[in-house]
Design a protein around this motif. Structure first.
Motif, PDB file in Angstrom:
ATOM      1  N   GLY A 103      24.204  25.872  81.038  1.00 56.51           N
ATOM      2  CA  GLY A 103      22.920  26.574  81.096  1.00 56.51           C
ATOM      3  C   GLY A 103      22.999  27.823  81.943  1.00 56.51           C
ATOM      4  O   GLY A 103      22.476  28.885  81.561  1.00 56.51           O
ATOM      5  N   ALA A 104      23.658  27.725  83.112  1.00 52.97           N
ATOM      6  CA  ALA A 104      23.795  28.891  83.997  1.00 52.97           C
ATOM      7  C   ALA A 104      24.632  29.979  83.338  1.00 52.97           C
ATOM      8  O   ALA A 104      24.316  31.182  83.446  1.00 52.97           O
ATOM      9  CB  ALA A 104      24.439  28.456  85.311  1.00 52.97           C
ATOM     10  N   HIS A 105      25.686  29.568  82.642  1.00 53.94           N
ATOM     11  CA  HIS A 105      26.558  30.533  81.954  1.00 53.94           C
ATOM     12  C   HIS A 105      25.791  31.262  80.849  1.00 53.94           C
ATOM     13  O   HIS A 105      25.883  32.498  80.722  1.00 53.94           O
ATOM     14  CB  HIS A 105      27.766  29.795  81.369  1.00 53.94           C
ATOM     15  CG  HIS A 105      28.712  30.680  80.616  1.00 53.94           C
ATOM     16  ND1 HIS A 105      29.695  31.425  81.235  1.00 53.94           N
ATOM     17  CD2 HIS A 105      28.810  30.954  79.284  1.00 53.94           C
ATOM     18  CE1 HIS A 105      30.367  32.110  80.319  1.00 53.94           C
ATOM     19  NE2 HIS A 105      29.850  31.831  79.122  1.00 53.94           N
ATOM     20  N   GLN A 106      25.027  30.525  80.052  1.00 55.20           N
ATOM     21  CA  GLN A 106      24.297  31.131  78.947  1.00 55.20           C
ATOM     22  C   GLN A 106      23.150  32.010  79.454  1.00 55.20           C
ATOM     23  O   GLN A 106      22.879  33.070  78.863  1.00 55.20           O
ATOM     24  CB  GLN A 106      23.771  30.044  78.022  1.00 55.20           C
ATOM     25  CG  GLN A 106      24.888  29.294  77.288  1.00 55.20           C
ATOM     26  CD  GLN A 106      24.372  28.167  76.417  1.00 55.20           C
ATOM     27  OE1 GLN A 106      23.238  27.714  76.575  1.00 55.20           O
ATOM     28  NE2 GLN A 106      25.207  27.697  75.500  1.00 55.20           N
ATOM     29  N   LEU A 107      22.503  31.617  80.548  1.00 51.76           N
ATOM     30  CA  LEU A 107      21.443  32.427  81.130  1.00 51.76           C
ATOM     31  C   LEU A 107      22.009  33.746  81.653  1.00 51.76           C
ATOM     32  O   LEU A 107      21.400  34.818  81.504  1.00 51.76           O
ATOM     33  CB  LEU A 107      20.743  31.672  82.261  1.00 51.76           C
ATOM     34  CG  LEU A 107      19.608  32.414  82.954  1.00 51.76           C
ATOM     35  CD1 LEU A 107      18.487  32.736  81.966  1.00 51.76           C
ATOM     36  CD2 LEU A 107      19.068  31.573  84.112  1.00 51.76           C
ATOM     37  N   LYS A 108      23.177  33.677  82.257  1.00 52.88           N
ATOM     38  CA  LYS A 108      23.837  34.879  82.766  1.00 52.88           C
ATOM     39  C   LYS A 108      24.118  35.867  81.626  1.00 52.88           C
ATOM     40  O   LYS A 108      23.930  37.062  81.760  1.00 52.88           O
ATOM     41  CB  LYS A 108      25.136  34.491  83.465  1.00 52.88           C
ATOM     42  CG  LYS A 108      25.851  35.649  84.155  1.00 52.88           C
ATOM     43  CD  LYS A 108      27.094  35.142  84.878  1.00 52.88           C
ATOM     44  CE  LYS A 108      27.827  36.298  85.554  1.00 52.88           C
ATOM     45  NZ  LYS A 108      29.038  35.810  86.275  1.00 52.88           N
ATOM     46  N   ASN A 109      24.568  35.332  80.491  1.00 52.59           N
ATOM     47  CA  ASN A 109      24.835  36.186  79.330  1.00 52.59           C
ATOM     48  C   ASN A 109      23.546  36.789  78.774  1.00 52.59           C
ATOM     49  O   ASN A 109      23.534  37.950  78.320  1.00 52.59           O
ATOM     50  CB  ASN A 109      25.552  35.386  78.248  1.00 52.59           C
ATOM     51  CG  ASN A 109      26.995  35.074  78.609  1.00 52.59           C
ATOM     52  OD1 ASN A 109      27.584  35.746  79.459  1.00 52.59           O
ATOM     53  ND2 ASN A 109      27.557  34.055  77.974  1.00 52.59           N
ATOM     54  N   LEU A 110      22.462  36.006  78.793  1.00 50.50           N
ATOM     55  CA  LEU A 110      21.178  36.537  78.311  1.00 50.50           C
ATOM     56  C   LEU A 110      20.691  37.685  79.187  1.00 50.50           C
ATOM     57  O   LEU A 110      20.140  38.679  78.681  1.00 50.50           O
ATOM     58  CB  LEU A 110      20.131  35.424  78.288  1.00 50.50           C
ATOM     59  CG  LEU A 110      20.212  34.407  77.158  1.00 50.50           C
ATOM     60  CD1 LEU A 110      19.177  33.300  77.357  1.00 50.50           C
ATOM     61  CD2 LEU A 110      19.994  35.082  75.803  1.00 50.50           C
ATOM     62  N   ASN A 111      20.876  37.568  80.485  1.00 48.52           N
ATOM     63  CA  ASN A 111      20.427  38.602  81.407  1.00 48.52           C
ATOM     64  C   ASN A 111      21.235  39.889  81.278  1.00 48.52           C
ATOM     65  O   ASN A 111      20.773  40.967  81.665  1.00 48.52           O
ATOM     66  CB  ASN A 111      20.499  38.089  82.858  1.00 48.52           C
ATOM     67  CG  ASN A 111      19.445  37.032  83.124  1.00 48.52           C
ATOM     68  OD1 ASN A 111      18.405  36.986  82.464  1.00 48.52           O
ATOM     69  ND2 ASN A 111      19.719  36.140  84.070  1.00 48.52           N
ATOM     70  N   LYS A 112      22.433  39.754  80.731  1.00 46.09           N
ATOM     71  CA  LYS A 112      23.272  40.941  80.544  1.00 46.09           C
ATOM     72  C   LYS A 112      22.811  41.764  79.350  1.00 46.09           C
ATOM     73  O   LYS A 112      23.094  42.961  79.239  1.00 46.09           O
ATOM     74  CB  LYS A 112      24.733  40.534  80.342  1.00 46.09           C
ATOM     75  CG  LYS A 112      25.419  40.049  81.617  1.00 46.09           C
ATOM     76  CD  LYS A 112      26.864  39.661  81.298  1.00 46.09           C
ATOM     77  CE  LYS A 112      27.579  39.195  82.560  1.00 46.09           C
ATOM     78  NZ  LYS A 112      28.977  38.778  82.269  1.00 46.09           N
ATOM     79  N   GLU A 113      22.157  41.107  78.400  1.00 46.73           N
ATOM     80  CA  GLU A 113      21.740  41.784  77.166  1.00 46.73           C
ATOM     81  C   GLU A 113      20.570  42.739  77.399  1.00 46.73           C
ATOM     82  O   GLU A 113      19.754  42.527  78.259  1.00 46.73           O
ATOM     83  CB  GLU A 113      21.366  40.728  76.119  1.00 46.73           C
ATOM     84  CG  GLU A 113      22.561  39.856  75.684  1.00 46.73           C
ATOM     85  CD  GLU A 113      22.126  38.770  74.718  1.00 46.73           C
ATOM     86  OE1 GLU A 113      20.912  38.684  74.403  1.00 46.73           O
ATOM     87  OE2 GLU A 113      22.985  38.015  74.267  1.00 46.73           O
TER      88      GLU A 113
END
Length: 296
Positions: free
Chosen positions: A286-296
């Protein structure tokens, strides 16, 4: 007219208050449409009844790591049961969070397509077993009654009804019903050092157990299959995490950094178990995927 209108309103109000107090009859169960059910015990104005579980918690055998032999044993026993061949009641015991309940859920996930039905019953509702079995025995399906975290206190006599239903009474258990249970206690009842005081040894050195021990063992012996789960080693714990991360997000590489975080997570929880492993994997992914979302 005004008086009639007021009277009608008062009557409707009175009906609305009385209606919930009227004893209801249990509705018919649609066994064809659902695979999982939950037994609801008697309440004040509602008789005991089955409710369907719209979407049961699906777990697949492939998601369970380090329990291949236990999977094979449970799968074979369940297949025998579904083919209406002799099969055993099953007791899964051992440390908390090691996959006992998940293995039962995976059994339903695997065999629901073959017509297996599962009914979950709380330990406190076991006094309703006669009623539940009477209901299920009349249906043309194969049922597993599942009780999670089964255990009894020393002054609790309700376990005797379970003993009789599993084996040991004049009533022959229906061929379309098995009982699968999980427990943290191997013999389901608390064991005390004082239980051993009545143990005897004869002249040949043979040990004869005391009545308290015999009573406790006799309950668990009525399960034809015992599957025992142990706490995970560090390697097993990390293997389970790696497997869950791969299932949840195959793009995430299991690095040494994640491994250290996983070990710290277990240390804080005071346990290395399958449950803790899944919790860490969800947190990590979840933390990894949230980090990727914030990069977009």
């Amino acid at each position: 007219m005004k008086d009639n209108s007021m009277l009608a309103e008062r009557l409707l109000s009175l009906i609305e208050r009385i209606e919930p107090l009227i004893p209801q009859t249990a509705s018919a169960v649609d066994f064809e449409a659902y695979s999982a059910f939950r037994w609801m015990p008697d309440q004040k104005w509602h008789p005991a009844h089955l409710i369907p579980i719209q979407q049961f918690a699906a777990v697949w055998f492939t998601e369970l790591i380090g329990v291949d032999e236990k999977i094979a044993t449970l799968r074979q026993n369940t297949e025998q049961f579904l083919h209406q061949l002799p099969a055993n009641n099953v007791l899964l015991t051992g440390s908390r969070g090691t996959g006992k309940s998940s293995l039962i859920k995976a059994t339903l996930t695997e065999f629901a397509k073959d017509g297996l039905k599962m009914v979950e019953i709380d330990r406190d509702a076991l006094t309703d077993l006669n009623q539940l079995i009477s209901l299920l025995s009349q249906a043309p399906y194969q049922f597993i009654i599942f009780c999670d975290d089964l255990s009894f206190e020393s002054d609790d006599s309700s376990y005797k009804s379970l003993k009789a239903l599993l084996d040991g009474s004049l009533m022959n258990p229906p061929d379309n019903i098995l009982f699968y249970a999980t427990s943290n206690r191997r013999h389901l009842l608390p064991e005390y050092m004082s239980d051993n005081q009545n143990a005897k040894m004869d002249g040949k050195g043979e040990i004869h157990l005391g009545e308290a021990i015999e009573e406790k063992i006799s309950l668990s012996e009525r399960f034809g299959i015992w599957l025992t789960f142990y706490s995970f080693s560090q390697k097993e714990y990390l293997d389970v995490i790696q497997n869950w991360i791969a299932i949840l997000d195959s793009t995430i590489e299991f690095t040494q950094e994640i491994e250290q975080e996983a070990l710290q997570f277990a240390l804080l929880r005071g346990s290395r178990s399958g449950r803790v492993a899944m919790q860490f994997a969800k947190s990590c992914v979840g933390a990894h995927q949230l980090k990727n979302l914030n990069k977009e």
